[in-house]
Design an enzyme around this catalytic site. Sequence first.
Site, short mmCIF file in Angstrom:
data_model
loop_
_atom_site.label_atom_id
_atom_site.label_comp_id
_atom_site.label_asym_id
_atom_site.label_seq_id
_atom_site.Cartn_x
_atom_site.Cartn_y
_atom_site.Cartn_z
N CYS A 1 42.12 -109.33 -6.55
CA CYS A 1 41.39 -109.98 -7.59
C CYS A 1 40.19 -110.36 -7.04
O CYS A 1 40.08 -111.18 -5.77
CB CYS A 1 42.10 -111.19 -8.27
N CYS B 1 35.45 -106.97 -11.05
CA CYS B 1 36.67 -107.52 -11.55
C CYS B 1 37.63 -106.56 -11.49
O CYS B 1 37.65 -105.30 -12.13
CB CYS B 1 36.51 -107.99 -13.01
N1 DGL Z 1 38.09 -111.46 -10.95
C1 DGL Z 1 38.90 -110.87 -11.89
C2 DGL Z 1 39.90 -109.63 -11.02
O1 DGL Z 1 39.23 -109.08 -10.10
C3 DGL Z 1 40.04 -112.09 -12.20
C4 DGL Z 1 40.71 -111.53 -13.56
C5 DGL Z 1 41.10 -112.51 -14.44
O2 DGL Z 1 40.23 -113.11 -15.15
O3 DGL Z 1 42.22 -112.79 -14.81
O4 DGL Z 1 40.70 -109.36 -11.69
#
Ligand code: DGL
Length: 264
Positions: free
Chosen positions: A185, A75
């Site tokens: 993301c 993440c």
């Molecule tokens: N997969 C997360 C990232 O890479 C998502 C972040 C979120 O939940 O806003 O930032």
Amino acid sequence: MTSKNSSIGIFDSGVGGTSIWKEIKTLLPNENTIYLSDSKNAPYGEKSKQNIIDLSIKNTDFLLHQNCKLIVVACNTATTNAIKVLRQKYKIPFIGIEPAIKPAALKTKTNKIGILATKGTLNSELFAQTSSTFREHVIIKETIGTGLVELIEEGRINSTEMTELLNTYLQPMLENEVDCLVLGCTHYPYLIPQIRKIIGDQIQIIDSGEAVAKQTKSILEKHELLNTNSKKGKHQFYVNKSKKTLEILLNKYENVISVEEKEF
Ligand code: DGL
């Protein structure tokens, strides 16, 4: 005690980190993995730094109880806000993911790159530091992908609402003549077919998934923790909300032994 046979732990605010899990499974087919999808608390991108740190600690504790030998913070938002604290607090190695600004800055011919990421990532100190090195010679058009993570979590990847949001975020990048688009993301790689329809084939889409898998391999080697078992690895998934979207995304993969809804 962890050993070579222990699992690699992976967590994300939701289902998006499976885009990283896939890369790890491809590069390291004999490794076992445990994936934590904190979907109940998604999106992280709109939360305070302290809140993201607390959630990252909670996820790490869960994975350590499962005896994981290394943790991949799959993440960007959690990495850019919390990995420093995690590395200070725990002895285990952590691999993080950050927007791939460097490869984009090396590839761009127009000297204009676009980045689509969460508010939490784009506002983080770590992102400010990493990107400042390149701002001297490259224009970085940053856009917050508000609402995209929520729609992906709900499984609405191909919805009209998604197309509308992507159009709003990507049209200004086209007007700004970016020739590289960084997906900052881990949820966003699931949108590549949709994104392609809007931006066409001329713009390169860059994400860090493969680089994270390579880094995971190299850190496991360094710590002599690579699994030497010749059998294919097993993969367990935990989610603290409905498992529906996760099951759809994992549908075609082998050796997924369980996708379990659990409180954590
Ligand atoms: N997969 C997360 C990232 O890479 C998502 C972040 C979120 O939940 O806003 O930032």
